[in-house]
Design a protein around this motif. Structure first.
Motif, PDB file in Angstrom:
ATOM      1  N   PHE A   1       1.965  11.815 -37.898  1.00  0.00           N
ATOM      2  CA  PHE A   1       1.236  10.731 -36.702  1.00  0.00           C
ATOM      3  C   PHE A   1       0.196   9.987 -37.349  1.00  0.00           C
ATOM      4  N   THR A   2      -1.058  10.678 -38.027  1.00  0.00           N
ATOM      5  CA  THR A   2      -1.684   9.782 -38.590  1.00  0.00           C
ATOM      6  C   THR A   2      -1.469   8.759 -39.502  1.00  0.00           C
ATOM      7  N   GLY A   3      -0.609   8.893 -40.733  1.00  0.00           N
ATOM      8  CA  GLY A   3      -0.269   7.965 -41.393  1.00  0.00           C
ATOM      9  C   GLY A   3       0.623   6.840 -40.883  1.00  0.00           C
ATOM     10  N   ASN A   4       1.331   7.397 -39.617  1.00  0.00           N
ATOM     11  CA  ASN A   4       2.386   6.353 -38.890  1.00  0.00           C
ATOM     12  C   ASN A   4       1.604   5.389 -37.876  1.00  0.00           C
ATOM     13  N   ASN A   5       0.222   5.564 -38.105  1.00  0.00           N
ATOM     14  CA  ASN A   5      -0.543   4.686 -37.116  1.00  0.00           C
ATOM     15  C   ASN A   5      -0.545   3.364 -37.844  1.00  0.00           C
ATOM     16  N   LEU A   6      -0.014   3.289 -39.269  1.00  0.00           N
ATOM     17  CA  LEU A   6      -0.092   2.040 -39.871  1.00  0.00           C
ATOM     18  C   LEU A   6       1.227   1.160 -39.389  1.00  0.00           C
ATOM     19  N   LEU A   7       2.180   1.869 -38.576  1.00  0.00           N
ATOM     20  CA  LEU A   7       3.139   1.004 -37.992  1.00  0.00           C
ATOM     21  C   LEU A   7       2.602  -0.354 -37.209  1.00  0.00           C
ATOM     22  N   ALA A   8       1.219  -0.148 -36.893  1.00  0.00           N
ATOM     23  CA  ALA A   8       0.687  -1.356 -36.314  1.00  0.00           C
ATOM     24  C   ALA A   8       0.773  -2.671 -37.023  1.00  0.00           C
ATOM     25  N   MET A   9       1.042  -2.440 -38.458  1.00  0.00           N
ATOM     26  CA  MET A   9       1.233  -3.824 -39.161  1.00  0.00           C
ATOM     27  C   MET A   9       2.691  -4.285 -38.794  1.00  0.00           C
ATOM     28  N   ALA A  10       3.717  -3.372 -38.870  1.00  0.00           N
ATOM     29  CA  ALA A  10       4.912  -4.250 -38.557  1.00  0.00           C
ATOM     30  C   ALA A  10       5.080  -4.764 -36.978  1.00  0.00           C
TER      31      ALA A  10
ATOM     32  N   ASN B   1     -10.374  18.640 -27.413  1.00  0.00           N
ATOM     33  CA  ASN B   1     -10.696  18.145 -28.587  1.00  0.00           C
ATOM     34  C   ASN B   1      -9.338  17.304 -28.826  1.00  0.00           C
ATOM     35  N   MET B   2      -8.310  17.572 -28.667  1.00  0.00           N
ATOM     36  CA  MET B   2      -7.043  16.652 -29.185  1.00  0.00           C
ATOM     37  C   MET B   2      -7.151  15.208 -28.579  1.00  0.00           C
ATOM     38  N   LEU B   3      -7.625  15.003 -27.010  1.00  0.00           N
ATOM     39  CA  LEU B   3      -7.746  13.590 -26.840  1.00  0.00           C
ATOM     40  C   LEU B   3      -8.344  12.729 -27.413  1.00  0.00           C
ATOM     41  N   PRO B   4      -9.842  12.948 -27.644  1.00  0.00           N
ATOM     42  CA  PRO B   4     -10.819  11.998 -28.302  1.00  0.00           C
ATOM     43  C   PRO B   4     -10.367  11.965 -29.904  1.00  0.00           C
ATOM     44  N   VAL B   5      -9.645  13.037 -30.293  1.00  0.00           N
ATOM     45  CA  VAL B   5      -9.417  12.948 -31.836  1.00  0.00           C
ATOM     46  C   VAL B   5      -8.375  11.901 -31.921  1.00  0.00           C
ATOM     47  N   ILE B   6      -7.190  12.127 -31.081  1.00  0.00           N
ATOM     48  CA  ILE B   6      -6.149  11.402 -31.222  1.00  0.00           C
ATOM     49  C   ILE B   6      -6.388   9.888 -30.943  1.00  0.00           C
ATOM     50  N   MET B   7      -7.327   9.679 -30.235  1.00  0.00           N
ATOM     51  CA  MET B   7      -7.572   8.305 -29.755  1.00  0.00           C
ATOM     52  C   MET B   7      -8.319   7.678 -30.790  1.00  0.00           C
ATOM     53  N   GLY B   8      -9.234   8.468 -31.492  1.00  0.00           N
ATOM     54  CA  GLY B   8      -9.999   8.140 -32.609  1.00  0.00           C
ATOM     55  C   GLY B   8      -9.188   7.732 -34.053  1.00  0.00           C
ATOM     56  N   ASN B   9      -8.132   8.594 -33.960  1.00  0.00           N
ATOM     57  CA  ASN B   9      -7.122   8.521 -35.206  1.00  0.00           C
ATOM     58  C   ASN B   9      -6.442   7.317 -35.105  1.00  0.00           C
ATOM     59  N   ILE B  10      -6.154   6.892 -33.880  1.00  0.00           N
ATOM     60  CA  ILE B  10      -5.244   5.794 -33.577  1.00  0.00           C
ATOM     61  C   ILE B  10      -6.211   4.334 -33.990  1.00  0.00           C
ATOM     62  N   ILE B  11      -7.600   4.388 -33.396  1.00  0.00           N
ATOM     63  CA  ILE B  11      -8.423   3.301 -33.815  1.00  0.00           C
ATOM     64  C   ILE B  11      -8.407   3.267 -35.254  1.00  0.00           C
ATOM     65  N   GLY B  12      -8.908   4.350 -36.074  1.00  0.00           N
ATOM     66  CA  GLY B  12      -9.031   4.028 -37.279  1.00  0.00           C
ATOM     67  C   GLY B  12      -7.922   3.959 -38.000  1.00  0.00           C
ATOM     68  N   GLY B  13      -6.807   4.414 -37.808  1.00  0.00           N
ATOM     69  CA  GLY B  13      -5.772   3.967 -38.801  1.00  0.00           C
ATOM     70  C   GLY B  13      -4.902   2.793 -38.382  1.00  0.00           C
ATOM     71  N   SER B  14      -4.723   2.439 -37.027  1.00  0.00           N
ATOM     72  CA  SER B  14      -3.952   1.318 -36.528  1.00  0.00           C
ATOM     73  C   SER B  14      -5.040  -0.011 -36.434  1.00  0.00           C
ATOM     74  N   VAL B  15      -6.211   0.146 -36.009  1.00  0.00           N
ATOM     75  CA  VAL B  15      -7.154  -1.240 -35.992  1.00  0.00           C
ATOM     76  C   VAL B  15      -7.628  -1.317 -37.426  1.00  0.00           C
ATOM     77  N   LEU B  16      -8.653  -0.503 -37.826  1.00  0.00           N
ATOM     78  CA  LEU B  16      -9.507  -0.611 -38.895  1.00  0.00           C
ATOM     79  C   LEU B  16      -8.848  -0.656 -40.280  1.00  0.00           C
ATOM     80  N   VAL B  17      -7.468  -0.223 -40.516  1.00  0.00           N
ATOM     81  CA  VAL B  17      -6.849  -0.360 -41.631  1.00  0.00           C
ATOM     82  C   VAL B  17      -5.647  -1.110 -41.350  1.00  0.00           C
ATOM     83  N   GLY B  18      -4.584  -0.692 -40.422  1.00  0.00           N
ATOM     84  CA  GLY B  18      -3.494  -1.547 -40.300  1.00  0.00           C
ATOM     85  C   GLY B  18      -3.525  -3.072 -39.939  1.00  0.00           C
ATOM     86  N   LEU B  19      -4.246  -3.298 -38.903  1.00  0.00           N
ATOM     87  CA  LEU B  19      -4.540  -4.467 -38.327  1.00  0.00           C
ATOM     88  C   LEU B  19      -5.380  -5.512 -39.367  1.00  0.00           C
TER      89      LEU B  19
END
Length: 271
Positions: free
Chosen positions: A89-98, A240-258
């Motif tokens: 899941f965390t690595g697949n946040n890079l799908l934001a690029m496609a 724990n999971m709710l904020p961590v998943i939200m943070g993982n998405i922002i970190g991977g999709s926005v701050l790296v992928g986008l």
């Protein structure tokens, strides 16, 4: 550009194209393949977490040694995902690029994330059950079991925004590890690219949603044996999971992928 980076590694611009191409493939995987690969990834990350706890539970090591060495061995999880092949899941946040290039739809992205996240939980929790039944946590006179309980209790008690920002920072580093692994042409290249970012996020105490899918179920099983470190519940798990998943998405999709999409891919889109 390729001459600058040499023939043995893909350049950042080439990595961006490869990440996008792989993202399209991942988004269109058949359901059963996607689910099975995501179950594997959950188990792989759990194995890295297991390795980490062995180091973390040793009181004879200094703080920095435990954190850095524990982070280095935790890297096993992402190495298995990248080299052996699995859907994380965390690595697949890079799908934001496609997605940003219009090559996959929002529904494609959400379908992938939902299936992969559920599969990761099945794999991580399934591994936790197998580890529990193996009595692995009894090693070192029960110190490993106590460490699992301590880790899970601290995560359950973590304030929402602390967990969120720890999730953001974690997945910046995880997705950078995945990004750099795309530069490599050999297994050794990929392993070297992965170890430093992953060991950094673990040493810094950041939050990885899939690792937590392993820590919490195992801690709850161990708690049932009478070990004590504070009550660990499903309520604590989801808090724990709710904020961590939200943070993982922002970190991977926005701050790296986008960010990399804007740098390397946006200019290449047809006008």
């Amino acid at each position: 550009m390729s001459e600058i980076f040499g023939s043995d590694a893909f350049s950042p611009k080439e990595i961006a194209a490869r990440v996008e191409e792989v993202g399209v493939t991942k988004a269109h995987l058949p359901f059963l393949s996607m689910l099975m690969l995501s179950i594997l990834a959950g188990a792989f990350i759990g194995l890295g977490a297991l390795y980490f706890v062995i180091v973390k539970s040793d009181p004879t090591l200094g703080f920095a040694v435990r954190q850095i060495l524990g982070g280095a061995v935790f890297s096993l999880g992402l190495i298995l995902v990248v080299v052996a092949g699995a859907e994380l899941f965390t690595g697949n946040n890079l799908l934001a690029m496609a997605w940003a290039d219009g090559k996959i739809s929002t529904l494609d992205v959400l379908r992938n994330w939902a299936i992969v996240c559920c599969g990761n939980f099945i794999g991580a929790a399934g591994l936790a059950l197998l580890v529990y039944l193996s009595r692995h946590a009894d090693m070192n006179h029960g110190a490993i079991a106590q460490e699992y309980l301590t880790i899970a209790a601290a995560k359950a008690a973590m304030p929402f925004w602390t967990a969120f920002f720890k999730g953001v920072m974690c997945n910046v580093l995880v997705c950078m590890a995945v990004w750099m692994a795309f530069a490599g042409r050999s297994v050794v290249d990929k392993v070297v690219a992965i170890i430093f970012p992953i060991s950094a996020f673990v040493a810094a105490g950041f939050e990885h949603s899939v690792a937590n899918m392993y820590f919490f179920p195992l801690a709850m099983l161990l708690q049932g044996d009478g070990a004590t470190a504070g009550a660990i519940t499903w309520t604590g798990f989801f808090s724990n999971m709710l904020p961590v998943i939200m943070g993982n998405i922002i970190g991977g999709s926005v701050l790296v992928g986008l960010v990399y999409h804007i740098i390397y891919r946006r200019a290449s889109l047809p006008k």
